[in-house]
Structures are given as structure tokens and as C-alpha cells.
Design an enzyme around this catalytic site. Structure first.
Site, short mmCIF file in Angstrom:
data_model
loop_
_atom_site.label_atom_id
_atom_site.label_comp_id
_atom_site.label_asym_id
_atom_site.label_seq_id
_atom_site.Cartn_x
_atom_site.Cartn_y
_atom_site.Cartn_z
N ASN A 53 29.69 31.64 66.05
CA ASN A 53 30.05 31.43 64.65
C ASN A 53 29.45 32.45 63.70
OD1 ASN A 53 30.68 29.71 62.12
ND2 ASN A 53 28.45 29.82 62.10
N TYR A 80 34.89 44.25 58.31
CA TYR A 80 34.95 42.82 58.60
C TYR A 80 36.28 42.44 59.23
CZ TYR A 80 34.39 37.78 57.95
OH TYR A 80 34.28 36.43 58.16
N GLY A 123 26.00 26.47 56.15
CA GLY A 123 27.44 26.54 55.93
C GLY A 123 28.25 25.86 57.01
N TRP A 176 34.37 34.10 45.73
CA TRP A 176 35.68 33.95 45.10
C TRP A 176 35.60 33.42 43.67
CZ3 TRP A 176 40.19 35.66 47.26
CH2 TRP A 176 40.10 36.07 48.61
N ARG A 177 34.39 33.21 43.17
CA ARG A 177 34.17 32.74 41.80
C ARG A 177 34.96 31.45 41.52
NH1 ARG A 177 36.24 36.41 38.28
NH2 ARG A 177 37.18 37.73 39.86
N THR A 201 32.11 26.29 50.83
CA THR A 201 30.71 26.60 51.09
C THR A 201 30.16 27.34 49.87
OG1 THR A 201 31.19 28.74 52.11
CG2 THR A 201 31.14 26.80 53.57
N ILE A 256 37.21 27.44 52.87
CA ILE A 256 36.37 26.28 53.13
C ILE A 256 35.25 26.24 52.11
CG2 ILE A 256 34.93 25.12 54.83
CD1 ILE A 256 37.91 25.28 55.58
#
Length: 246
Positions: A85, A150, A14, A191-192, A184, A182
Site C-alpha cells: 500500500n 507517480y 490513511g 485537492w483543497r 483522507t 477517498i
């Protein structure tokens, strides 16, 4: 002249993979930490022979992180750039989050960067300086449903960035790079975005009218660690096409 060394956690897939590639293009040797996908790690090493080395490290375990840092210093030298990251999502409604859900995300996303930076910073200071880049998330500023662990981890990472910039400067610059939407595989799945309607709804929120690329994030990293970003310290750099404007 010895090539500079960079360490990128989550550096084999990614966004992290693209950051590793960009640092290699800038003339760096790269050590990339990974956790679960050995196949991706092996491919990275095969694609960049002699320039990229992978190490399997569980960032949620303090002793493992410190041992990995010692190994990097002994086998590869002192990093000029550290990119924190790696991150993990375990999404559930707040009332259903378990203690393990909370600890795993906070330990990986926040404590891992703390332990790793603390282990490497003395050597970086002794070597004359360098850069720490913490990769945050827009949800560290704007919350979302089912992501209390998160969001808290990324909000903490942003504040940790500022504290480290105060304490490690001026020798080490510390900044937070925050990607927006972004492109990936994980983003498209979560997010479909393969659904045209969902994609259209998402693009309506972004003034640039496009999903960002991993190259966009790598461009920002190059600015942060390069000479043009030499006066950037303790800041958040949001790469999101104007979606949030914070």
C-alpha cells in the site's frame, strides 16, 4: 489454530491504517510498515495491543526491504496476506523532475512492492498460498499533469500485478485495488476539498455524488482476500463511485 498474519506497507495512516484495522477485525495479526511518522506508528500499536506490530522500513532500498522481510518471517511467520500500500508523491512539471524525484517515487511505489513480494513469495508458496494486494491509483490508468513519476509508478504496479498473477498462481492470488477519491487528510489537502466550490466540482464527476471512505476501500480488500473473491486474480478493482469506469 494460529491467527493468520498480514503485512501492510504504509499501514499506520490513511487508507493503509483502515486496511490494517479491517484485517485485524477479520482475525489477522498485522505487521505494519511505516517510514516517517513514528507518532502514528506508536498510536497504532497502543490502539491494537498484541494485534498490530510496526516496523520502520525504507521501501526504496532493496537490501533494507529484504532484511525486513527476513525479520518478519523469523519473528512473526509467513504472511497469508501482503498488502503493498505504501506510496509517495513528488509532483513537479516533467521538465523540472530531477533524477532523485524520479528514483524515489519509482523505487518506493514500484520497486518496493517488487522486492518485498519477491522476498516473501517463496515462503507463502511453501505455506500453501495466500494473497498479494497491490494498492494502485487511478492515475496509473489516466495521467495527470505534474505527476509523470507517480503515474508511471502506478501504471507499472498494475502491470506487475498481472505478471505476478501469471507466475504465482494458482497458489497465490495477486490483484490490484485502486481507490478513487477517498476521504483522507492528504486528499483534502491536495485537492483543497475544504473549499465548497472545489468539493462541488469534484462531486459533479462522481455518479455516487460522494467522496469515498476508507471503509469503502477496506470493504473491497475484504472481498479480494475472502472466500467470495476466490476466483479473482490478476485484476484491477476500482473503488471510485463510478468516477472513471475503466
Amino acid at each position: 489454530m494460529t491467527e493468520p498474519l498480514s503485512l501492510v506497507t504504509g499501514g499506520t495512516r490513511g487508507i493503509g491504517l483502515e486496511l490494517s484495522r479491517r484485517l485485524i477485525a477479520l482475525g489477522h495479526r498485522v505487521v505494519a510498515f511505516y517510514w516517517s511518522d513514528r507518532t502514528a506508528a506508536e498510536k497504532c500499536e497502543a490502539d491494537h495491543p498484541g494485534r498490530l506490530t510496526t516496523m520502520r522500513v525504507d521501501l526504496a532500498d532493496a537490501e533494507t526491504v529484504r532484511a525486513a522481510a527476513d525479520r518478519v518471517l523469523a519473528e512473526h511467520g509467513t504472511p497469508a496476506v501482503l498488502v503493498n500500500n505504501a506510496g509517495v508523491n513528488i509532483d513537479r512539471p516533467f521538465l523540472e523532475l530531477t533524477g532523485e524525484d524520479w528514483r524515489r517515487v519509482l523505487d518506493t511505489n514500484l520497486s518496493g512492492p517488487f522486492w518485498l513480494t519477491q522476498a516473501l513469495a517463496p515462503a507463502m508458496l511453501e505455506a500453501g498460498g495466500g494473497h498479494v494486494v497491490n494498492v494502485g491509483a487511478t492515475t496509473g490508468i489516466r495521467p495527470r499533469v505534474n505527476g509523470a513519476n507517480y503515474c508511471a509508478s502506478k501504471a507499472g504496479l498494475l502491470q506487475l500485478t498481472k505478471c505476478l498473477a501469471l507466475e504465482l498462481g494458482p497458489t497465490i492470488r495477486v490483484n490490484c485495488l485502486i481507490p478513487g477519491m477517498i476521504d483522507t487528510e492528504e486528499l483534502r489537502t491536495r485537492w483543497r476539498l475544504d473549499d465548497p466550490e472545489r468539493m462541488a466540482q469534484t462531486l459533479d464527476e462522481i455518479p455516487q455524488r460522494r467522496i469515498g471512505t476508507t471503509e469503502d476501500v477496506a470493504n473491497a480488500l475484504e472481498y479480494i482476500v475472502g472466500p467470495l473473491g476466490s476466483y479473482l486474480n490478476g485484476q484491477k478493482l476500482i473503488v471510485d463511485g463510478g468516477q472513471f469506469m475503466w
